[in-house]
Scaffold this motif. Structure first.
Motif, short mmCIF file in Angstrom:
data_model
loop_
_atom_site.label_atom_id
_atom_site.label_comp_id
_atom_site.label_asym_id
_atom_site.label_seq_id
_atom_site.Cartn_x
_atom_site.Cartn_y
_atom_site.Cartn_z
N THR A 250 0.83 -1.21 0.00
CA THR A 250 0.00 0.00 0.00
C THR A 250 0.86 1.25 0.00
O THR A 250 0.62 2.19 -0.77
CB THR A 250 -0.92 0.01 1.24
N LEU A 251 1.88 1.27 0.85
CA LEU A 251 2.77 2.43 0.93
C LEU A 251 3.52 2.64 -0.38
O LEU A 251 3.71 3.77 -0.83
CB LEU A 251 3.75 2.24 2.08
N ALA A 252 3.91 1.54 -1.02
CA ALA A 252 4.62 1.65 -2.29
C ALA A 252 3.70 2.23 -3.36
O ALA A 252 4.12 3.07 -4.17
CB ALA A 252 5.13 0.27 -2.72
N THR A 253 2.45 1.81 -3.36
CA THR A 253 1.49 2.32 -4.34
C THR A 253 1.23 3.81 -4.11
O THR A 253 1.20 4.60 -5.06
CB THR A 253 0.16 1.54 -4.26
N ILE A 254 1.06 4.20 -2.85
CA ILE A 254 0.83 5.60 -2.54
C ILE A 254 2.00 6.46 -3.01
O ILE A 254 1.82 7.60 -3.45
CB ILE A 254 0.60 5.78 -1.02
N GLY A 255 3.21 5.89 -2.96
CA GLY A 255 4.40 6.65 -3.34
C GLY A 255 4.62 6.78 -4.82
O GLY A 255 5.53 7.49 -5.26
N GLN A 256 3.80 6.13 -5.64
CA GLN A 256 3.97 6.22 -7.09
C GLN A 256 3.56 7.59 -7.60
O GLN A 256 2.80 8.32 -6.96
CB GLN A 256 3.14 5.14 -7.80
#
Length: 274
Positions: A250-256
């Motif tokens: 989730t955090l990786a997706t938010i950081g895109q």
């Protein structure tokens, strides 16, 4: 740090209090319905969250240094305006003509707030003291626990209603929904149908942890019970580390990178393709 802390200083939209050593409370009060705006996010919520983390970490380090087995506890409650019982947050302040994407309406920092380490360092509790719409709903979802008025004294709904007024979700919203709501049928009901949940429906569907009969003070009292119960789990210093792994995708997706789109942009692309 001196409390209460009202932010922004030149026109407060939130107030941060520290009623006891292990508890911080952020009150949203942008008008009666606590609409989310660039000022509230950038100059209110973000610095308040930084303050909570900084303060808790100082307490935690002191407890570690002194080998204090009772030190290092911590929890954060977020609540709507405390002098009323109608709204937690009515979501993003929509301007007309409406922005094509929620991120465009709030700038690029709302996703960063949703993934802010402060949501991960200590237990967080949303004290939902009224209607909880759109961005307000998403703000409550990133909290660890959600406690809401049961709606017996006044109607109170949870709803992601962007589908009804033509606003595209930020990628962060979709990532958070997938992480916090596992049933694809419930995801569809929230995102694509824009269902308006009563508190009892939301509790039955697992979106809430507790229902409370009463007013804002009663909801806060229950939130403090939860904070006391689980705030001890912050003592080991690993609450945030475990959560960062639990929600790593989730955090990786938010950081895109963001791709701001609208129905008009998507239709233009379809026209050229077809």
């Amino acid at each position: 740090m001196s409390y209460p802390l009202s932010l922004p200083a030149d026109g407060p939209l939130i107030t941060l209090t520290h009623p006891k050593p292990s508890l911080w409370i952020i009150e949203l009060h942008n008008g009666i319905d606590s609409r989310l705006t660039v000022d509230l996010i950038d100059r209110g919520l973000k610095p308040a969250l930084d303050t909570v983390e900084r303060d808790w970490r100082e307490h935690w380090r002191t407890a570690q240094k002194n080998k204090d087995k009772n030190g290092g506890k911590g929890a954060l409650i977020i609540v709507g305006k405390r002098s009323q019982d109608k709204f937690f947050s009515n979501g993003v302040l929509v301007v007309y003509p409406p922005e094509p994407c929620i991120d465009a309406a709030l700038g690029l920092d709302f996703p960063n707030v949703l993934s802010n380490p402060n949501f991960f360092a200590v237990p967080t509790i949303a004290a939902i003291n009224g209607h909880c719409y759109a961005g307000g709903f998403m703000l409550s979802l990133v909290c660890d626990y959600r406690i809401m008025t049961d709606g017996t004294k006044r109607n109170a709904w949870l709803c992601m209603n962007e589908v009804h007024f033509g606003a595209v979700w930020p990628l962060s919203f979709a990532a958070i929904l997938r992480a916090k709501v596992g049933d694809h049928r419930l995801q569809r009901k929230i995102a694509l149908e824009g269902h308006r949940f009563t508190a009892k429906e939301a509790y039955s569907d697992g979106l809430l942890d507790h229902l409370v009969t009463g007013e804002t003070a009663d909801i806060l009292a229950k939130a403090e019970e939860v904070a006391d119960k689980f705030g001890v789990n912050a003592q080991g210093g690993v609450w945030g580390l475990i959560k960062s792994d639990l929600y790593r995708d989730t955090l990786a997706t938010i950081g895109q990178n963001l791709r701001v789109v609208s129905a008009a942009i998507e239709d233009a692309a379809a026209r050229s393709r077809l």
